[in-house]
Structure formats: C-alpha cells, structure tokens
Design an enzyme around this catalytic site. Structure first.
Site, PDB file in Angstrom:
ATOM      1  N   ARG A 193       0.832  -1.209   0.000  1.00 24.34           N
ATOM      2  CA  ARG A 193       0.000   0.000   0.000  1.00 24.34           C
ATOM      3  C   ARG A 193       0.866   1.258   0.000  1.00 24.34           C
ATOM      4  O   ARG A 193       0.516   2.257  -0.635  1.00 24.34           O
ATOM      5  CB  ARG A 193      -0.933  -0.022   1.204  1.00 24.34           C
ATOM      6  CG  ARG A 193      -1.964   1.083   1.169  1.00 24.34           C
ATOM      7  CD  ARG A 193      -3.188   0.735   1.988  1.00 24.34           C
ATOM      8  NE  ARG A 193      -4.367   1.377   1.448  1.00 24.34           N
ATOM      9  CZ  ARG A 193      -5.601   0.929   1.582  1.00 24.34           C
ATOM     10  NH1 ARG A 193      -5.829  -0.203   2.235  1.00 24.34           N
ATOM     11  NH2 ARG A 193      -6.615   1.569   1.056  1.00 24.34           N
ATOM     12  N   PHE A 225      -9.408   1.082  -3.180  1.00 22.80           N
ATOM     13  CA  PHE A 225      -9.591   0.188  -2.042  1.00 22.80           C
ATOM     14  C   PHE A 225     -10.207   0.913  -0.852  1.00 22.80           C
ATOM     15  O   PHE A 225     -10.084   2.133  -0.710  1.00 22.80           O
ATOM     16  CB  PHE A 225      -8.239  -0.393  -1.617  1.00 22.80           C
ATOM     17  CG  PHE A 225      -7.660  -1.359  -2.611  1.00 22.80           C
ATOM     18  CD1 PHE A 225      -7.864  -2.721  -2.473  1.00 22.80           C
ATOM     19  CD2 PHE A 225      -6.917  -0.903  -3.689  1.00 22.80           C
ATOM     20  CE1 PHE A 225      -7.336  -3.617  -3.388  1.00 22.80           C
ATOM     21  CE2 PHE A 225      -6.382  -1.784  -4.613  1.00 22.80           C
ATOM     22  CZ  PHE A 225      -6.596  -3.148  -4.458  1.00 22.80           C
ATOM     23  N   HIS A 226     -10.846   0.144   0.022  1.00 19.11           N
ATOM     24  CA  HIS A 226     -11.221   0.638   1.341  1.00 19.11           C
ATOM     25  C   HIS A 226      -9.942   0.979   2.096  1.00 19.11           C
ATOM     26  O   HIS A 226      -8.870   0.451   1.791  1.00 19.11           O
ATOM     27  CB  HIS A 226     -12.005  -0.451   2.080  1.00 19.11           C
ATOM     28  CG  HIS A 226     -12.707   0.030   3.319  1.00 19.11           C
ATOM     29  ND1 HIS A 226     -12.062   0.162   4.537  1.00 19.11           N
ATOM     30  CD2 HIS A 226     -13.995   0.402   3.536  1.00 19.11           C
ATOM     31  CE1 HIS A 226     -12.923   0.583   5.440  1.00 19.11           C
ATOM     32  NE2 HIS A 226     -14.102   0.755   4.866  1.00 19.11           N
ATOM     33  N   TYR A 227     -10.052   1.864   3.078  1.00 21.65           N
ATOM     34  CA  TYR A 227      -8.841   2.247   3.809  1.00 21.65           C
ATOM     35  C   TYR A 227      -8.313   1.136   4.713  1.00 21.65           C
ATOM     36  O   TYR A 227      -7.170   1.182   5.168  1.00 21.65           O
ATOM     37  CB  TYR A 227      -9.080   3.515   4.631  1.00 21.65           C
ATOM     38  CG  TYR A 227     -10.134   3.393   5.715  1.00 21.65           C
ATOM     39  CD1 TYR A 227      -9.827   2.858   6.964  1.00 21.65           C
ATOM     40  CD2 TYR A 227     -11.445   3.831   5.494  1.00 21.65           C
ATOM     41  CE1 TYR A 227     -10.792   2.752   7.960  1.00 21.65           C
ATOM     42  CE2 TYR A 227     -12.413   3.723   6.477  1.00 21.65           C
ATOM     43  CZ  TYR A 227     -12.083   3.193   7.703  1.00 21.65           C
ATOM     44  OH  TYR A 227     -13.045   3.080   8.688  1.00 21.65           O
ATOM     45  N   ARG A 228      -9.127   0.112   4.966  1.00 17.01           N
ATOM     46  CA  ARG A 228      -8.667  -0.989   5.810  1.00 17.01           C
ATOM     47  C   ARG A 228      -7.833  -1.982   5.011  1.00 17.01           C
ATOM     48  O   ARG A 228      -7.958  -2.089   3.796  1.00 17.01           O
ATOM     49  CB  ARG A 228      -9.859  -1.711   6.442  1.00 17.01           C
ATOM     50  CG  ARG A 228     -10.582  -0.894   7.497  1.00 17.01           C
ATOM     51  CD  ARG A 228     -11.802  -1.607   8.021  1.00 17.01           C
ATOM     52  NE  ARG A 228     -12.478  -0.815   9.037  1.00 17.01           N
ATOM     53  CZ  ARG A 228     -13.747  -0.962   9.375  1.00 17.01           C
ATOM     54  NH1 ARG A 228     -14.485  -1.890   8.770  1.00 17.01           N
ATOM     55  NH2 ARG A 228     -14.285  -0.199  10.306  1.00 17.01           N
TER      56      ARG A 228
END
Length: 207
Positions: free
Chosen positions: A125, A139-142
């Site tokens: 990431r 993407f989702h932040y998780r």
C-alpha cells in the site's frame, strides 16, 4: 512467465461489496520514495475464499538505471525468476497498470468496498500510494493482512505456525495464491469457531 491480462471467460464471481481483492507487488527495494514497482498482480475472491478470478499480472517497465540500483538479493531473486527480463521488455507504465487493474476490479467489486488483502500488505500500500495513487484509492482504507494472523499464531500457537510452509516464489501471482492458502490454513487450524450450542447459549443469555 509472460504478462497476463484479465480473463474473458465467464466470470466465476458476481459483483459484490463482500468480495475481497488480493494484491501483491514486487519492488526494487523497500523504500517507496527511492524504489519502484516492477510487478503487480491481483486476484478477487468471494468472502469465503472458495471462488476466485485472476486479474492482470503485469511487469512494469523501469529504466536500466533503476534496475541496476537493486541490491544483490533483489538482483538474484528477480533475475532467477525472469522478472528483470520481463521488466526490461515491458511497455507497461504505472499509469497503464492502474487503468487495466481498475477496469478489471470494477467488474467484481465496487470502489471503496474491499480492503487491500495480502501478506505484509501495508508495504504494498505504501508503494501504491506513492506510484499508483488512483489505484490505491479504489480500495477501502482498511487492510486484510495475513501477516497479523501469522505473528499471533507464531506467539500463541507455535506448533500450528510451523505447519504452514511457504514456497517463497517471489512472483506476484504465486505470492497471492500462497497468501490465500495461508489464510485458509489459519481459518481451519487457528481461528477455531465457538461451538454452535455455546454460541446459541450466549445469545439466549444476552436476551
């Protein structure tokens, strides 16, 4: 190995917020500000990991100067796998890879829904945020990092930890499949669900 574009066959997955996007990248080193991405692959699975579709597997072109700056470990590893030759021959840029992968992922997952899934995925990431920011925002932040379970298992259940042997192929697609297999292993051996009767009893007690 040659670069792989997304399959045009009948998709084994339907588009869903619950699908998971698995990712792996190979880089020239560990520092996003000075090193570069040289390979990226993605796989989408359903939430239970029993259905999947492979996405593009792309070598990303980098200059000879960038490749020559790799340390000995990276030179040896990516030389043996053939990745260095693929990178030199590739015409794919980070922007090209971003477009191809976003187009593929959009078929199976709405933007902003899937965590970024993989092993030590925070490192991928970091590089994606630096060199492929539009893809990172898909993407989702998780994150769903299999390494978290690995580290817990190593400390809490070392015998189970030793039961999964990695092949250490250091190619993006192979590493993704290994991460999925590793999560399946921890689900079966380490993440022991509560017995149904016990769970039902707890729910009744809460009522």
């Amino acid at each position: 190995m040659t670069d792989i574009l997304a399959s045009t066959e009948q998709p084994p997955l339907v588009r869903s917020d619950m699908n998971l996007v698995w990712l792996d990248m190979e880089m020239t080193g560990l520092e996003p500000d000075s090193d570069r991405i040289i390979e990226i692959a993605v796989v989408v699975t359903n939430s239970t990991l029993d259905r999947m579709v492979e996405g593009p597997v792309l070598a990303i072109h980098q200059s000879d100067e960038t490749l020559a700056g790799m340390d000995q470990w990276n030179q040896n590893t990516h030389g043996r796998s053939g990745l260095i030759d693929r990178v030199k021959a590739s015409t794919v840029s980070e922007a090209d890879a971003t477009e191809q992968i976003r187009d593929f992922l959009s078929v199976y997952v709405p933007p902003g829904k899937s965590p970024m899934c993989g092993n030590s995925i925070c490192q991928d990431r970091r590089f994606m945020a630096r060199w492929m920011p539009e893809l990172e925002r898909f993407f989702h932040y998780r994150n769903l990092d299999v390494s978290t379970l690995k580290e817990l298992c190593r400390r809490w259940q070392p015998a189970i930890y030793k039961g999964f042997q990695k092949r250490a192929m250091h190619t993006a697609l192979a590493d993704i499949h290994e991460s999925i297999d590793e999560l399946k292993y921890y689900r079966e051996h380490f993440l022991i669900p509560s017995a149904p009767d016990a769970a039902n009893g707890a729910e009744k007690a809460a009522e």
